[in-house]
Write an enzyme that holds these catalytic residues in place. Structure first.
Site, PDB file in Angstrom:
ATOM      1  N   ASP A   8       1.079  -1.532   0.511  1.00 32.50           N
ATOM      2  CA  ASP A   8       0.184  -0.426  -0.077  1.00 32.50           C
ATOM      3  C   ASP A   8       0.969   1.232   0.272  1.00 32.50           C
ATOM      4  OD1 ASP A   8      -1.634   2.519   0.669  1.00 32.50           O
ATOM      5  OD2 ASP A   8      -2.126   1.989   2.754  1.00 32.50           O
ATOM      6  N   LYS A  70       2.543  11.018  -3.520  1.00 30.27           N
ATOM      7  CA  LYS A  70       2.048  10.222  -4.093  1.00 30.27           C
ATOM      8  C   LYS A  70       0.657  11.586  -5.251  1.00 30.27           C
ATOM      9  CE  LYS A  70      -1.593   7.120  -3.476  1.00 30.27           C
ATOM     10  NZ  LYS A  70      -1.928   5.899  -2.198  1.00 30.27           N
ATOM     11  N   GLU A 169      -7.141   0.513  -4.129  1.00 34.12           N
ATOM     12  CA  GLU A 169      -6.704  -0.172  -2.509  1.00 34.12           C
ATOM     13  C   GLU A 169      -8.073  -0.446  -1.803  1.00 34.12           C
ATOM     14  OE1 GLU A 169      -5.734   4.354  -2.117  1.00 34.12           O
ATOM     15  OE2 GLU A 169      -3.618   3.883  -3.185  1.00 34.12           O
ATOM     16  N   ASP A 190     -12.560   5.238   1.723  1.00 32.66           N
ATOM     17  CA  ASP A 190     -11.586   5.492   2.253  1.00 32.66           C
ATOM     18  C   ASP A 190     -11.244   7.116   2.019  1.00 32.66           C
ATOM     19  OD1 ASP A 190      -8.373   5.274   2.175  1.00 32.66           O
ATOM     20  OD2 ASP A 190      -7.618   4.048   0.471  1.00 32.66           O
TER      21      ASP A 190
END
Ligand code: AMP
Length: 624
Positions: A8, A70, A169, A190
């Site tokens: 992850d 990211k 994810e 999420d």
């Protein structure tokens, strides 16, 4: 086939897991934590730091410490600037307009920085498992577009991984949470540091199907922190008349304090923020001391949290479901620990979210589940993923013609027929787009190519077949073919997220070379750690020895310690090891001498006690 890890690769933290004997285990970071901060830093000495060590020195080295990379993956400089990223390092535009990071005298592409994080994780996995690990499943937000997925894949390759799958994810979270035998509908909410994703999944007979996804790639805990930082700056300015915003060190301290207070407020109602000596002027030093209540925090972030409602409703409607149809709501990402977020989720889905999973680890664990499926270790489940956004081409008048609608299960191949816009047109331009807007300019351009040599004909007569093929990783290939001549042309969408194949190869080589440097550095760090322990022990022992023994008994240890201290601050690992071993030996010798003395002391003491006891009856007798 070797074993593959699940990673992850988070905005704030990254987590890695692997299947081992039917179980999934989380591989702890080198510092013994279950997640590793996604932070990379370069020191003035040219050292590269990754993870917790990089995060810890961020306050003193804010300009050369990269976090939240990211958020820049596969993105243009203009997009990143428009978003006002809350970071202290310099972001620049590359010649191609991509966002890059400037550190000291070099530009780094976001995949390159991410690769440094992945490379550290790879080394750690190999150290932990005692075998080479060359394959990985890496997760991305479901909402990542093609370019961002490719950038992530490129990062994995640069780090030396064969990336078996780029996995959404939320899908990973569902894989970790559900037993394949269950028949359930699941919503995965999420909210991490930088992105929000919502996915609606269905599991039937071991088949995980993503029914719909939606989200916001620019919403997360970092935005909450930014609100707190703005509030703190205003409050400080109001109280002191001093602007703190231009001092990068002060700003970094405030950012960290803001995040800490936010996290604290997930379990308490009030958090104290104390930053002594945050500024100074002619009147002396200034301190920032303020209290933030949960109520105030909720006021600061309420509108941001509410922004998650609309994507949830859209995903439900895309999946043809209502909130009542969902069996479980799963929370992923550190920001779902905030009570206001939990309450909002409960309002949207009219049920309490599941509590059984750790929001920080569930995605990494799910990635490891998928890795075990792809390497053939596990055979009882199949994963069907979907495209997160609509893909199509630009047509006359700047209108987008969809070819693959969003939420279509992948892998898939689809084509549509097109024709020319004017008489005798011999060239058509295929402009590939991704997004939900009807006009091409509102969508993300993934690239364009031309199909030439169309025989002259009336407008509308030629038949041009445009085919889109999306593989299991969500990576798109586009081709266009003239039905008359059979002439075809095609492209793979930005195969590396802004990096050319040559650049990737160069970076892979650099990364390999750096892996050696990193290994050497790790050995140096280990040698220094061992030295520190011995220096501490020797220092303590010397304190005692100086009081109890003749100088000649400890003088040699003292001299060896001076030499070790000097070696420890240098970079000569062999010398550190040699001096450490010398001091260790002397510590043993001198301790023996101290022990002998102590044992004498004890026996004298014991004798005295015995004497006393012997004397006692006399004393007693005397009294009698
Ligand atoms: P992730 O990207 O999933 O690692 O999530 C990181 C984000 O979660 C960061 O913005 C953290 O500040 C935030 N976070 C972590 N723990 C907490 C907590 N206890 N309360 C509120 N936010 C948290």
């Amino acid at each position: 086939m070797g074993r593959a890890v699940g990673i992850d690769l988070g905005t704030t933290n990254s987590c890695m897991a692997i299947a081992e004997g039917g179980e999934i285990i989380v591989i702890p970071s080198g510092e013994g934590q279950r997640v590793m901060p996604s932070v990379v830093a370069f020191t003035a000495k040219g050292e590269r730091l990754v993870g917790l060590v990089a995060k810890r020195q961020a306050i003193t080295n804010p300009r050369n410490t990269v976090s939240s990379i990211k958020r820049m993956m596969g993105r243009k400089f203009d997009e990143v600037v428009a978003e006002r990223l809350n970071v202290s390092y310099e972001i620049k535009s590359s010649d191609r307009g991509d966002a890059v990071v400037r550190l000291f005298d070099r530009d780094y592409s976001p995949p390159e920085i991410s690769a440094m994080i992945l490379q550290r994780m790879k080394a750690r996995a190999e150290e932990f498992l005692g075998e080479p690990i060359n394959e990985a499943v890496i997760t991305v937000p479901a909402y990542f577009n093609e370019v961002q997925r490719e950038a992530t894949k490129a990062a994995g390759r640069i780090a030396g991984f064969e990336v078996k799958r780029v996995l959404n994810e939320p899908t990973a979270a569902a894989l970790a949470f559900m037993e394949p035998t269950e028949r359930k509908r699941l919503a995965v909410y999420d909210l991490g540091g930088g992105t929000f994703d919502i996915s609606i999944l269905q599991v039937v007979n071991g088949i995980f199907e993503v029914k719909a996804t939606s989200g916001n790639t620019h919403l997360g805990g970092d935005d909450f922190d930014a609100r707190i930082v703005d509030w703190l700056l205003k409050e400080f300015n109001r109280g002191n008349g001093t602007e703190l915003g231009s001092d990068p060190v002060a700003l970094q301290r405030i950012r960290e304090a803001a995040e800490r207070a936010k996290c604290e407020l997930s379990s308490t109602l009030e958090a104290a923020i104390n930053l002594p000596f945050i500024a100074s002027d002619e009147t002396g030093p200034k301190h920032l001391e303020i209290s933030l209540t949960r109520g105030l925090l909720e006021g600061l972030i309420d509108d941001l949290v509410k922004m998650t409602r609309e994507p949830c409703e859209r995903a439900l409607s895309d999946a043809g479901l209502k909130a009542e149809d969902i069996d479980h709501v799963l929370l992923v990402g550190g920001s779902t620990r905030i009570p206001l977020v939990r309450k909002t989720v409960e309002d949207i889905f009219r049920q309490k979210p599941a509590h059984s999973v750790n929001p920080d680890e569930v995605v990494g664990i799910g990635a490891a589940v998928e890795a075990s499926v792809l390497t053939g270790q596990r055979k009882d489940l199949v994963l069907l993923d979907v495209t997160p956004l609509t893909l199509g081409v630009e047509t006359l008048g700047g209108v987008m013609a969809p070819i693959v609608e969003r939420n279509t299960p992948i892998p898939i191949k689809r084509s549509r027929m097109f024709t020319t816009a004017v008489d005798n047109q011999q060239v058509v331009s295929i402009h590939v787009l991704q997004g939900e807007r009807e006009l091409a300019e509102g969508n993300r351009s993934l690239g364009r190519f031309e199909l030439v040599g169309i025989p002259p004909a009336r407008r509308g007569a030629p038949r041009i077949e445009v085919a889109f093929e999306i593989d299991a990783n969500g990576i798109l290939s586009v081709s266009a073919k003239d039905a008359v001549t059979g002439r075809a042309q095609g492209m793979k969408v930005n195969p590396s997220g802004g990096l050319s194949e040559d650049e990737i190869h160069k970076l892979m080589q650099e990364a390999e070379a750096n892996a050696e440097i990193d290994k050497a550095r790790m050995k140096l760090v280990e040698a220094r750690n061992a030295a520190d322990q011995v220096i501490y022990d020797a220092g303590k022992l010397l304190e005692t020895a100086r009081k109890q023994l003749e100088k000649e008994s400890w003088e040699e240890l003292e001299n060896a310690l001076v030499s070790l201290r000097m070696a420890r601050d240098g970079a000569d690992r062999i010398r550190i090891a040699k001096d450490t071993s010398r001091v260790s030996d002397l510590v043993i010798q001198v301790s023996r001498l101290v022990e002998v003395l102590d044992s004498h002391a004890v026996s004298e003491e014991t004798e005295r006690i015995l004497v006393l006891e012997d004397e006692e009856p006399d004393i007693d007798r005397g009294l009698l």
